[in-house]
Design a protein around this motif. Structure first.
Motif, PDB file in Angstrom:
ATOM      1  N   ARG A 170       0.864  -1.189   0.000  1.00  0.00           N
ATOM      2  CA  ARG A 170       0.000   0.000   0.000  1.00  0.00           C
ATOM      3  C   ARG A 170       0.892   1.227   0.000  1.00  0.00           C
ATOM      4  O   ARG A 170       1.602   1.491   0.972  1.00  0.00           O
ATOM      5  N   GLU A 171       0.859   1.930  -1.102  1.00  0.00           N
ATOM      6  CA  GLU A 171       1.703   3.126  -1.202  1.00  0.00           C
ATOM      7  C   GLU A 171       1.161   4.214  -0.285  1.00  0.00           C
ATOM      8  O   GLU A 171      -0.052   4.375  -0.145  1.00  0.00           O
ATOM      9  N   PRO A 172       2.044   5.003   0.344  1.00  0.00           N
ATOM     10  CA  PRO A 172       3.505   4.937   0.248  1.00  0.00           C
ATOM     11  C   PRO A 172       4.170   4.241   1.435  1.00  0.00           C
ATOM     12  O   PRO A 172       5.380   4.265   1.547  1.00  0.00           O
ATOM     13  N   ASP A 173       3.365   3.616   2.303  1.00  0.00           N
ATOM     14  CA  ASP A 173       3.920   3.228   3.602  1.00  0.00           C
ATOM     15  C   ASP A 173       4.113   1.737   3.809  1.00  0.00           C
ATOM     16  O   ASP A 173       4.911   1.325   4.655  1.00  0.00           O
ATOM     17  N   ILE A 174       3.401   0.882   3.067  1.00  0.00           N
ATOM     18  CA  ILE A 174       3.507  -0.558   3.281  1.00  0.00           C
ATOM     19  C   ILE A 174       4.136  -1.203   2.045  1.00  0.00           C
ATOM     20  O   ILE A 174       3.536  -1.166   0.959  1.00  0.00           O
ATOM     21  N   PRO A 175       5.321  -1.794   2.155  1.00  0.00           N
ATOM     22  CA  PRO A 175       5.968  -2.418   0.990  1.00  0.00           C
ATOM     23  C   PRO A 175       5.233  -3.682   0.546  1.00  0.00           C
ATOM     24  O   PRO A 175       4.367  -4.209   1.257  1.00  0.00           O
ATOM     25  N   ALA A 176       5.596  -4.159  -0.640  1.00  0.00           N
ATOM     26  CA  ALA A 176       5.039  -5.420  -1.131  1.00  0.00           C
ATOM     27  C   ALA A 176       5.481  -6.577  -0.239  1.00  0.00           C
ATOM     28  O   ALA A 176       6.588  -6.585   0.297  1.00  0.00           O
ATOM     29  N   TRP A 177       4.570  -7.545  -0.090  1.00  0.00           N
ATOM     30  CA  TRP A 177       4.831  -8.762   0.677  1.00  0.00           C
ATOM     31  C   TRP A 177       5.224  -8.480   2.128  1.00  0.00           C
ATOM     32  O   TRP A 177       5.955  -9.260   2.738  1.00  0.00           O
ATOM     33  N   ALA A 178       4.752  -7.386   2.697  1.00  0.00           N
ATOM     34  CA  ALA A 178       5.130  -7.031   4.065  1.00  0.00           C
ATOM     35  C   ALA A 178       4.162  -7.661   5.067  1.00  0.00           C
ATOM     36  O   ALA A 178       2.957  -7.403   5.017  1.00  0.00           O
ATOM     37  N   PRO A 179       4.657  -8.461   6.003  1.00  0.00           N
ATOM     38  CA  PRO A 179       3.805  -8.919   7.105  1.00  0.00           C
ATOM     39  C   PRO A 179       3.579  -7.769   8.086  1.00  0.00           C
ATOM     40  O   PRO A 179       4.381  -6.835   8.151  1.00  0.00           O
ATOM     41  N   LEU A 180       2.502  -7.841   8.822  1.00  0.00           N
ATOM     42  CA  LEU A 180       2.171  -6.786   9.779  1.00  0.00           C
ATOM     43  C   LEU A 180       1.911  -7.407  11.152  1.00  0.00           C
ATOM     44  O   LEU A 180       1.356  -8.503  11.257  1.00  0.00           O
ATOM     45  N   LEU A 181       2.313  -6.669  12.170  1.00  0.00           N
ATOM     46  CA  LEU A 181       2.035  -7.058  13.549  1.00  0.00           C
ATOM     47  C   LEU A 181       0.970  -6.122  14.103  1.00  0.00           C
ATOM     48  O   LEU A 181       1.156  -4.906  14.134  1.00  0.00           O
ATOM     49  N   TYR A 182      -0.168  -6.690  14.514  1.00  0.00           N
ATOM     50  CA  TYR A 182      -1.297  -5.897  15.003  1.00  0.00           C
ATOM     51  C   TYR A 182      -1.464  -6.095  16.510  1.00  0.00           C
ATOM     52  O   TYR A 182      -1.249  -7.193  17.036  1.00  0.00           O
ATOM     53  N   GLN A 183      -1.863  -5.005  17.151  1.00  0.00           N
ATOM     54  CA  GLN A 183      -2.419  -5.107  18.494  1.00  0.00           C
ATOM     55  C   GLN A 183      -3.904  -4.796  18.359  1.00  0.00           C
ATOM     56  O   GLN A 183      -4.290  -3.710  17.895  1.00  0.00           O
ATOM     57  N   LEU A 184      -4.758  -5.732  18.744  1.00  0.00           N
ATOM     58  CA  LEU A 184      -6.197  -5.608  18.550  1.00  0.00           C
ATOM     59  C   LEU A 184      -6.927  -5.735  19.888  1.00  0.00           C
ATOM     60  O   LEU A 184      -6.533  -6.527  20.748  1.00  0.00           O
ATOM     61  N   GLN A 185      -7.979  -4.946  20.003  1.00  0.00           N
ATOM     62  CA  GLN A 185      -8.880  -5.075  21.151  1.00  0.00           C
ATOM     63  C   GLN A 185     -10.302  -4.933  20.639  1.00  0.00           C
ATOM     64  O   GLN A 185     -10.657  -3.927  20.009  1.00  0.00           O
ATOM     65  N   LEU A 186     -11.105  -5.947  20.858  1.00  0.00           N
ATOM     66  CA  LEU A 186     -12.504  -5.918  20.452  1.00  0.00           C
ATOM     67  C   LEU A 186     -13.303  -5.172  21.511  1.00  0.00           C
ATOM     68  O   LEU A 186     -13.423  -5.631  22.650  1.00  0.00           O
ATOM     69  N   LEU A 187     -13.859  -4.020  21.124  1.00  0.00           N
ATOM     70  CA  LEU A 187     -14.555  -3.165  22.094  1.00  0.00           C
ATOM     71  C   LEU A 187     -16.038  -3.459  22.191  1.00  0.00           C
ATOM     72  O   LEU A 187     -16.619  -3.407  23.282  1.00  0.00           O
ATOM     73  N   ASN A 188     -16.667  -3.755  21.045  1.00  0.00           N
ATOM     74  CA  ASN A 188     -18.125  -3.892  21.078  1.00  0.00           C
ATOM     75  C   ASN A 188     -18.582  -4.753  19.909  1.00  0.00           C
ATOM     76  O   ASN A 188     -17.962  -4.771  18.845  1.00  0.00           O
ATOM     77  N   VAL A 189     -19.681  -5.475  20.130  1.00  0.00           N
ATOM     78  CA  VAL A 189     -20.314  -6.293  19.090  1.00  0.00           C
ATOM     79  C   VAL A 189     -21.812  -6.040  19.153  1.00  0.00           C
ATOM     80  O   VAL A 189     -22.399  -6.031  20.241  1.00  0.00           O
ATOM     81  N   ARG A 190     -22.421  -5.832  18.006  1.00  0.00           N
ATOM     82  CA  ARG A 190     -23.873  -5.663  17.960  1.00  0.00           C
ATOM     83  C   ARG A 190     -24.375  -6.103  16.591  1.00  0.00           C
ATOM     84  O   ARG A 190     -23.591  -6.261  15.638  1.00  0.00           O
ATOM     85  N   GLU A 191     -25.679  -6.282  16.483  1.00  0.00           N
ATOM     86  CA  GLU A 191     -26.264  -6.634  15.198  1.00  0.00           C
ATOM     87  C   GLU A 191     -26.174  -5.444  14.233  1.00  0.00           C
ATOM     88  O   GLU A 191     -26.288  -4.285  14.657  1.00  0.00           O
ATOM     89  N   LYS A 192     -25.966  -5.749  12.984  1.00  0.00           N
ATOM     90  CA  LYS A 192     -25.854  -4.687  11.983  1.00  0.00           C
ATOM     91  C   LYS A 192     -27.178  -3.936  11.871  1.00  0.00           C
ATOM     92  O   LYS A 192     -28.235  -4.537  11.660  1.00  0.00           O
ATOM     93  N   PRO A 193     -27.165  -2.605  12.004  1.00  0.00           N
ATOM     94  CA  PRO A 193     -28.412  -1.847  11.870  1.00  0.00           C
ATOM     95  C   PRO A 193     -28.834  -1.759  10.406  1.00  0.00           C
ATOM     96  O   PRO A 193     -27.993  -1.787   9.496  1.00  0.00           O
ATOM     97  N   ASP A 194     -30.127  -1.657  10.195  1.00  0.00           N
ATOM     98  CA  ASP A 194     -30.640  -1.462   8.840  1.00  0.00           C
ATOM     99  C   ASP A 194     -30.273  -0.048   8.383  1.00  0.00           C
ATOM    100  O   ASP A 194     -30.716   0.938   8.988  1.00  0.00           O
ATOM    101  N   PRO A 195     -29.453   0.097   7.337  1.00  0.00           N
ATOM    102  CA  PRO A 195     -29.000   1.442   6.957  1.00  0.00           C
ATOM    103  C   PRO A 195     -30.137   2.368   6.538  1.00  0.00           C
ATOM    104  O   PRO A 195     -30.031   3.583   6.700  1.00  0.00           O
ATOM    105  N   LEU A 196     -31.233   1.802   6.036  1.00  0.00           N
ATOM    106  CA  LEU A 196     -32.341   2.647   5.585  1.00  0.00           C
ATOM    107  C   LEU A 196     -33.098   3.271   6.749  1.00  0.00           C
ATOM    108  O   LEU A 196     -33.910   4.174   6.545  1.00  0.00           O
TER     109      LEU A 196
END
Length: 378
Positions: A155-181
């Protein structure tokens, strides 16, 4: 004349070193020597998973697999989840706090409150996979192979080709998808623009099928309400981008239909006029194509592409170079009036010229006289 597409989702991202808490978490993992936390056991299998010498992060001795069969994702829980908390499921809306770093610990992705629906393709594969192993309030380090991130293109300009990534993730909330309409129009446009920008991202990477899918979802979010000018402008952008992606996939009928939808909302949209005129010309509907292209030229007389397409159309109408390979068509393709194709031409067939006959007679007489004279002398 094609719609100019640009990806803006990362335009304001600045490269920065990892935050202190992330550095501490990474350092804690790097400083550990004990392999006792491995779910699959130490030894040779570790080298097969990432390779001791080739591992982009020296974390493979401490990361357990979310799935035993998936060797592209490695996980370490930093803070366990709340007891008896279910995992999110496909189609639910999740809110995630995340930060992603490269091998040199440069932060390339950061969002304190990233909201997305699992399965709608708004984020990378590694974030979509969180439904299978993250629980609410759990904090996890996740090492993702490039195939789960940005692959061979990066992903230009910051992530080179074939680059692995290390993530720190925290799941904050889960809910049912609201109807966009059921949401207010500003919220619908905000969500739709996120999907449209994701489509632009795929378009730039020449992933046209994924781009079409993203643009269609962006249109579904907005619905068909066009009374408000803001909604109309939003739909025009989505439809123009969708038609451009359909052309890349050679879905010409769909692209023409989409261009007509744009013209219903905005009759003087030059991009849609040019695209529709060109497609109609290629289809052989010259009269309608001429009307549409003339209208586009009147709106933008300096656009060279419109002049070029009109020139091609005129040649086709007059049987020029673009129609030299014309093949006979059934009568129903020519229309109801096929009489002009059946009546012989009124032009008289050209006969042998009298001058040619007279010249031939003179030559014959001359040959005869010469023959008689030669015979008399002999």
């Amino acid at each position: 004349m094609e719609t100019q597409l640009c990806c803006e989702e990362n335009s304001d991202l600045e490269l920065e070193p990892a935050e202190p808490e992330v550095r501490e978490a990474i350092s804690a993992v790097l400083d550990e020597d004990s392999p006792t936390e491995l779910s699959h056991g130490p030894g040779q299998e570790d080298e097969e998973l990432l390779g001791a010498e080739e591992a982009p992060f020296p974390l493979h001795d401490l990361l357990s697999l979310p799935h035993p069969d998936d060797r592209l994702l490695r996980k370490k829980v930093l803070e366990p989840a709340t007891p008896q908390t279910p995992n999110p499921t496909w189609g639910q809306e999740v809110t995630v706090k995340m930060q992603g770093v490269l091998e040199d610990r440069t932060v390339v992705e950061k969002d304190c409150k990233l909201v997305f629906v699992i399965g709608e393709g708004d984020v990378t594969q590694v974030l979509l996979s969180c439904q299978s192993f993250l629980q609410c309030n759990e904090i996890t380090l996740l090492l993702a192979d490039s195939q789960y991130a940005y692959g061979l293109l990066g992903r230009e300009p910051d992530i080179p080709a074939w680059a692995p990534l290390l993530y720190q993730l925290q799941l904050l909330n889960v809910r049912e998808k609201p109807d966009p309409l059921t949401l207010p129009i500003p919220d619908r446009i905000r969500i739709g623009n996120q999907k449209r920008e994701r489509g632009n991202f795929h378009f730039q990477r020449e992933e046209y099928s994924l781009a079409v899918r993203a643009y269609c979802m962006a249109l579904d979010v907005a619905g068909v309400v066009v009374e408000e000018e803001e909604v109309q402008d939003y739909r025009v952008k989505c439809l123009n981008n969708l038609a451009t992606a359909q052309l890349k996939l050679e879905q010409y009928g769909d692209a023409l239909h989409t261009s007509r939808d744009v013209l219903i909302l905005e009759p003087n949209n030059v991009k849609a006029l040019f695209r529709a005129g060109k497609l109609l010309s290629d289809k052989g509907e010259y009269k309608e194509a001429m009307e549409i292209l003339k209208k586009a030229l009147k709106l933008e007389p300096a656009t060279k592409a419109i002049h070029v397409e009109l020139s091609k159309l005129v040649k086709r109408q007059s049987g020029g170079s673009d129609t030299q390979q014309w093949k006979a068509k059934p009568a129903n393709m020519l229309g109801d009036n096929v009489t002009p194709f059946l009546i012989p031409s009124k032009k008289k067939p050209s006969g042998i010229s009298w001058k040619f006959l007279l010249g031939a007679l003179v030559v014959a007489l001359g040959s005869l006289v010469t023959s008689v004279i030669l015979t008399a002398r002999n």
